[in-house]
Each structure stands twice: as C-alpha cells, then as structure tokens.
Design a protein around this motif. Sequence first.
Motif, mmCIF file in Angstrom:
data_model
loop_
_atom_site.group_PDB
_atom_site.id
_atom_site.type_symbol
_atom_site.label_atom_id
_atom_site.label_comp_id
_atom_site.label_asym_id
_atom_site.label_seq_id
_atom_site.Cartn_x
_atom_site.Cartn_y
_atom_site.Cartn_z
ATOM 1 N N PHE A 67 0.844 -1.181 0.000
ATOM 2 C CA PHE A 67 0.000 0.000 0.000
ATOM 3 C C PHE A 67 0.883 1.236 0.000
ATOM 4 N N ASP A 68 0.710 2.064 -1.016
ATOM 5 C CA ASP A 68 1.519 3.266 -1.214
ATOM 6 C C ASP A 68 0.787 4.466 -0.623
ATOM 7 N N ALA A 69 1.266 4.922 0.537
ATOM 8 C CA ALA A 69 0.708 6.129 1.153
ATOM 9 C C ALA A 69 1.795 7.189 1.281
ATOM 10 N N ALA A 81 7.608 1.200 -6.656
ATOM 11 C CA ALA A 81 6.675 0.290 -5.992
ATOM 12 C C ALA A 81 5.782 -0.404 -7.005
ATOM 13 N N ALA A 82 5.276 0.348 -7.973
ATOM 14 C CA ALA A 82 4.407 -0.247 -8.998
ATOM 15 C C ALA A 82 5.165 -1.289 -9.815
ATOM 16 N N TYR A 92 -0.905 -3.811 -5.845
ATOM 17 C CA TYR A 92 -0.416 -2.471 -5.539
ATOM 18 C C TYR A 92 -1.620 -1.551 -5.366
ATOM 19 N N TRP A 93 -1.860 -1.108 -4.131
ATOM 20 C CA TRP A 93 -2.920 -0.152 -3.828
ATOM 21 C C TRP A 93 -2.281 1.175 -3.439
ATOM 22 N N ALA A 94 -3.038 2.261 -3.557
ATOM 23 C CA ALA A 94 -2.440 3.566 -3.266
ATOM 24 C C ALA A 94 -3.466 4.553 -2.730
ATOM 25 N N LEU A 95 -2.975 5.442 -1.880
ATOM 26 C CA LEU A 95 -3.741 6.596 -1.427
ATOM 27 C C LEU A 95 -3.376 7.755 -2.346
ATOM 28 N N ARG A 96 -4.348 8.280 -3.061
ATOM 29 C CA ARG A 96 -4.135 9.421 -3.958
ATOM 30 C C ARG A 96 -4.929 10.605 -3.401
ATOM 31 N N ALA A 223 -2.854 2.392 -9.796
ATOM 32 C CA ALA A 223 -2.903 1.314 -8.811
ATOM 33 C C ALA A 223 -4.139 0.467 -9.067
ATOM 34 N N GLN A 224 -4.096 -0.768 -8.586
ATOM 35 C CA GLN A 224 -5.267 -1.637 -8.758
ATOM 36 C C GLN A 224 -6.472 -1.112 -7.984
ATOM 37 N N ARG A 225 -6.200 -0.484 -6.830
ATOM 38 C CA ARG A 225 -7.250 0.206 -6.082
ATOM 39 C C ARG A 225 -6.677 1.521 -5.594
ATOM 40 N N GLU A 226 -7.440 2.605 -5.738
ATOM 41 C CA GLU A 226 -7.002 3.919 -5.286
ATOM 42 C C GLU A 226 -8.021 4.487 -4.308
ATOM 43 N N PHE A 227 -7.512 5.202 -3.286
ATOM 44 C CA PHE A 227 -8.336 5.762 -2.228
ATOM 45 C C PHE A 227 -7.992 7.235 -2.071
ATOM 46 N N THR A 228 -8.905 7.994 -1.486
ATOM 47 C CA THR A 228 -8.684 9.427 -1.332
ATOM 48 C C THR A 228 -8.561 9.870 0.117
ATOM 49 N N SER A 229 -8.761 8.967 1.078
ATOM 50 C CA SER A 229 -8.640 9.348 2.483
ATOM 51 C C SER A 229 -8.100 8.180 3.294
ATOM 52 N N ALA A 230 -7.478 8.524 4.429
ATOM 53 C CA ALA A 230 -6.938 7.490 5.306
ATOM 54 C C ALA A 230 -8.043 6.608 5.860
ATOM 55 N N GLN A 231 -9.205 7.178 6.144
ATOM 56 C CA GLN A 231 -10.298 6.380 6.694
ATOM 57 C C GLN A 231 -10.770 5.320 5.701
#
Length: 247
Positions: A67-69, A81-82, A92-96, A223-231
């Motif tokens: 997980f790339d944060a 990382a990718a 490979y997941w990431a916080l964007r 990334a295979q999954r991307e997120f926008t917040s830590a929560q």
Amino acid sequence: MTARVLLLGGTGDALAIARTLGPQHVYSLAGLGRVPADLACVVRVGGFGGAEGLARFLADEAVSLVFDATHPYAARISANAARACLAAQVPYWALRRAPWRAQAGDDWRMVSGWAGVVEAIAPFARPLFTLGREPLEHLNEVPEQQHWTVRCLEAHPGHARARIIDARGPFTAEGERALFTESRIDVVVSKNSGGAATEAKLAVARGMGLPVVMMQRPPLPDAQREFTSAQEVIGALDDYIKRSSNA
C-alpha cells in the motif's frame, strides 16, 4: 493465507494507517523526519535498492499487498513500488490524496520544477518555501535582493540570507498569519499536497492578497485500487486482512 501488508509511508495519513496495523505488517519510511515509537507493526527505515530490491524484499518477506501512502510528490518511490509489485505479482494499492483547488481570490502561479520556481519568485523579496528540503540545496543561490524563509521537517544550521524553520503540521491560520507578518512574506511557494494539515497557508495567503507559486504534481502510476482518504484505506485494509485470514 496470512496477509502481510507493506505500507509505504512518511505522511500523516500513512501514520494514521500504520497505527491500525498489527505486528505481522511492515511500515516503511525513507528515513526523513521522526520515526514513530508507538506502533505495533514493524517499522523499517531506509530504501530498498530500487524496484528490483523492493521486488526481492516482497518475495523474501512474503508480502501479500503493498500500500503506497507516500507523499503525492514521491514519484520515484511510487514508480518503483508499482514496478516491483508487477514483477513480484503482488497487488499495488495507493492513497491518492485529492489536490487543493484554487478558490475565488486566489492568485496561483503554476510551475513544474525548480527552474520555474526561481523564475516565478524573481519579482519578490521575501518568499516562504514549503517544498520540503529542496530549497536547502540552493541556499548559496539566494539573490541579493531576496531573503528566504524555508520550512521543512528537519533542523538546518541556516544561512545569512535564509531563515530555516523545522516544523511539522498541522498548522493553524493564526500561526500562519503570525509567521507571514513576522517574516514579511510576500509570496508563498508550495507543493499541491492536498489535505487539511498544511492548507491554512493558502487561506492566509488568499486573505492577505499574496500570490502562491504552486508546483504541479508529478504523474503517478495507476494502482489496482485507489483511495482518497486514510479512513477509506483503514476500512479497506481491515477487510482485506480479515478476508485473507479466513481464506
């Protein structure tokens, strides 16, 4: 299957995520800033030796998810990382984190690198740099008509024509306004990092009618999954770990 997550961090969001991880997981830091001592997970400090070294680490340590944060401007780390995940066949997941958006009253001057920064601040006398360590590499290039204020995470001995402030957010509007006034700041230099921790400087610049030289974000790998917040991340990782443990 026992899940083992490698969390690439160094940001406040990453630390919040790391605090939810158990002892089988790894939190990786490049080495800048303070190393947290209150985590249950393993804390690893230092590089991996590029994408190839990271791929070997993933295999040797039986990592099942990366997980790339990292910071939105840590483009090289994200690219490595990718590539490593592709080679090791690890997700490979990431916080964007969403970037800041200019608002009514903002005077943003967009640049793409250090040369653009230098050109954009040439008409000004007292810039505030919030770019991390990069300005420290150019202290001997401060023009005679300028005095720099540089805020970064690490202490530095300073310079005759620059004030170095080691501080970590979050920063308040009151504190930023006091700094701007005390140091007679006439232009702010920033990365478009997004997030609330350092956003106050933009509101204060807007209110004081100061321009902001904004460095554009570098392109980052998909990334295979991307997120926008830590929560969001914390919930998704918890689900992943539980599902993996029950598989």
